[in-house]
Design a protein around this motif. Structure first.
Motif, short mmCIF file in Angstrom:
data_model
loop_
_atom_site.label_atom_id
_atom_site.label_comp_id
_atom_site.label_asym_id
_atom_site.label_seq_id
_atom_site.Cartn_x
_atom_site.Cartn_y
_atom_site.Cartn_z
N VAL A 193 0.83 -1.19 0.00
CA VAL A 193 0.00 0.00 0.00
C VAL A 193 0.87 1.25 0.00
CG1 VAL A 193 -1.81 1.29 1.19
CG2 VAL A 193 -1.82 -1.21 1.24
N PHE A 194 0.51 2.21 -0.84
CA PHE A 194 1.20 3.50 -0.89
C PHE A 194 0.22 4.59 -0.46
CE2 PHE A 194 3.42 0.87 -3.97
CZ PHE A 194 4.76 1.14 -3.70
N LEU A 195 0.75 5.63 0.15
CA LEU A 195 -0.11 6.73 0.54
C LEU A 195 -0.72 7.40 -0.67
CD1 LEU A 195 -1.29 8.53 2.77
CD2 LEU A 195 0.76 9.97 2.57
N THR A 196 0.08 7.56 -1.73
CA THR A 196 -0.41 8.21 -2.94
C THR A 196 0.42 7.75 -4.12
OG1 THR A 196 -1.17 10.35 -3.82
CG2 THR A 196 1.05 10.28 -2.87
N SER A 197 0.13 8.33 -5.28
CA SER A 197 0.89 8.01 -6.49
C SER A 197 1.49 9.29 -7.06
CB SER A 197 0.00 7.34 -7.54
OG SER A 197 -0.98 8.25 -8.01
N PHE A 198 2.55 9.12 -7.83
CA PHE A 198 3.11 10.23 -8.60
C PHE A 198 2.84 9.92 -10.06
CE2 PHE A 198 6.37 12.43 -11.02
CZ PHE A 198 6.30 13.71 -10.47
N ASN A 199 2.23 10.86 -10.77
CA ASN A 199 1.86 10.66 -12.17
C ASN A 199 2.78 11.47 -13.08
OD1 ASN A 199 -1.17 11.17 -10.62
ND2 ASN A 199 -0.64 9.16 -11.39
N PRO A 200 3.75 10.82 -13.72
CA PRO A 200 4.72 11.57 -14.52
C PRO A 200 4.15 12.19 -15.79
CG PRO A 200 5.05 9.21 -14.77
CD PRO A 200 4.04 9.38 -13.67
N ASP A 201 2.91 11.84 -16.11
CA ASP A 201 2.28 12.39 -17.31
C ASP A 201 1.19 13.40 -16.96
OD1 ASP A 201 0.58 10.55 -16.15
OD2 ASP A 201 -0.23 9.83 -18.07
#
Length: 443
Positions: A193-201
């Motif tokens: 589980v991750f707190l959030t995501s990083f969206n490179p696009d």
């Protein structure tokens, strides 16, 4: 200082380069009939073609058509602007078959202007402008000439999974330092589980973070554009996310992808810092998680400070060649200011109003079942009061977006530096403005 000051400042920037923009831009209204728009005749009503993608727009067109027999709106849902919609619109303008009305994000309006793709609607819109907050009108006005009807804005907040936070004893973070600590604690408790995501696009999402931090990517100096994508606040944001990426504390996924939404559904991503319109996107995209979500204010950069970023907000612009600009403006104004119509857009589209009395709409205070019956728009109403005043967009946003997706995507994929990627974006942004024959300096 809030969104009002920001929009006034942006309008001032636009006015400062009005001679540059207007040379390539809008006429005085009323071109050849295009894209299904046709004048009223004895045989039938005026037809106004409209392109967009916001949830609820189709229902709004149906409601208008049912009560306005003399002006009928033909709505076509297209891909969101950054995903191909803008290219489709500009191609249609050049081909002479564009719709009369189109959803164009505030960040892209100046780009359409320099392409000569917008009509001057000042004379048609001026009588109804009192129905809007003044900053909203200023944000669609260049050099004293109006080219679009404002609709919504995009103050940001934090969407989070109440059940996952409770399970792992995660406090709702109020600052970005607390957010990073929560990311580490959650991932240590459950590596899946991750707190959030990083969206490179997702340049627009990243710009919202930079906006909050005090960035100002585009401004003017004299008669030239100034590009500052590598300003100190933006690099601060880049370095913050670099730290989370280097420690592998955030997921990396393409925004809007099936895999991204699946991770939300499966409980692998526990939060999202995004714009108000994500309210409806999440409701529609991950319905199995209904009741587990809540909304809190966007984390701040320090205790005692409350500043919010903004992502999006899409006026409806009258495209070049529209045969019926008066009728197009009449419909667009109704869409954005009619209480029943916009109340439905809050419910069905998650849109945040720019009308003068928009925050009094019943839906702005209504509980939403997906969020455990929390009246989430009250959170965003408060956030809208604290949007940072500094941020500005330039005249080549689509090209800058492409540069961001390429440079940041490569940096993330190859373990490179976000700060270095932004230097590349800066260089390509400057080049794109020069390619338009406009003066430009680097900040």
């Amino acid at each position: 200082m809030g969104v009002t000051q920001q929009a006034r400042r942006s309008a001032g920037v636009a006015a400062g380069v009005a001679t540059i923009l207007m040379a390539a831009a809008c006429g005085s209204g009323g071109g050849a009939a295009t894209g299904g728009d046709r004048p009223a005749t004895s045989a039938g009503p005026v037809t106004v073609e409209w392109w967009g993608w916001a949830p609820g727009y189709d229902k709004a067109a149906e409601a208008w058509n049912a009560s306005h027999p003399d002006i009928q709106v033909k709505y076509t849902q297209i891909e969101p602007g950054a995903k191909g919609g803008y290219q489709k619109m500009l191609g249609a303008v050049k081909a002479g078959n564009a719709p009369c009305l189109a959803q164009v994000g505030g960040e892209t309006l100046a780009s359409f202007l320099v392409e000569g793709a917008l009509e001057d609607i000042t004379d048609y819109a001026k009588e109804s402008n009192a129905k809007f907050q003044q900053w909203a009108v200023n944000s669609v006005t260049f050099g004293g000439r109006q080219v679009a009807v404002p609709v919504d804005s995009g103050p940001m907040g934090m969407f989070y999974r109440k059940d996952l936070f409770a399970k792992h004893k995660i406090e709702v973070p109020k600052t970005w330092d607390e957010f990073a600590a929560a990311a580490e604690k959650l991932h240590a408790a459950d590596p899946k589980v991750f707190l959030t995501s990083f969206n490179p696009d997702d340049m627009y999402g990243f710009s919202g973070y930079a906006w909050q931090a005090g960035a100002n990517w585009f401004s003017t100096s004299g008669d030239a554009w100034k590009v500052s994508i590598t300003d100190e606040p933006t690099l601060k944001v880049a370095n913050y996310w670099q730290g989370l990426l280097d420690k592998k504390l955030v997921d990396v996924k393409a925004a809007w992808s099936d895999a991204w939404f699946k991770d939300f559904t499966d409980g692998k991503i526990a939060s999202l810092v995004g714009a108000v319109w994500m309210t409806k996107v999440l409701e529609d995209s991950i319905p199995k998680t209904s009741g587990t979500w809540a909304v809190a204010p966007m984390p701040s950069w320090g205790s005692g400070t409350t500043v919010t970023g903004n992502v999006g907000g899409s006026p409806n612009a009258v495209l070049k060649g529209c045969a019926n600009p008066k009728e197009a403006v009449e419909f667009a104004t109704w869409l954005a200011t009619d209480q029943a119509a916009f109340d439905d857009l809050v419910v069905n589209g998650g849109l945040f109003p720019t009308s003068a009395d928009g925050t009094s709409l019943p839906a702005m205070k209504s509980p939403r079942p997906f969020y455990g019956d929390q009246p989430v728009f009250e959170v965003f109403s408060e956030a809208a009061k604290t949007v940072a005043p500094s941020f500005g967009w330039g005249p080549t946003t689509p090209a800058v977006n492409d540069a961001f997706n390429s440079a940041v995507g490569e940096a993330v994929a190859k373990g490179g530096s976000l700060a270095d990627a932004l230097k590349t974006v800066q260089e390509k942004a400057v080049a794109s403005i020069k390619d338009k024959g406009l003066s430009v300096t680097e900040g």
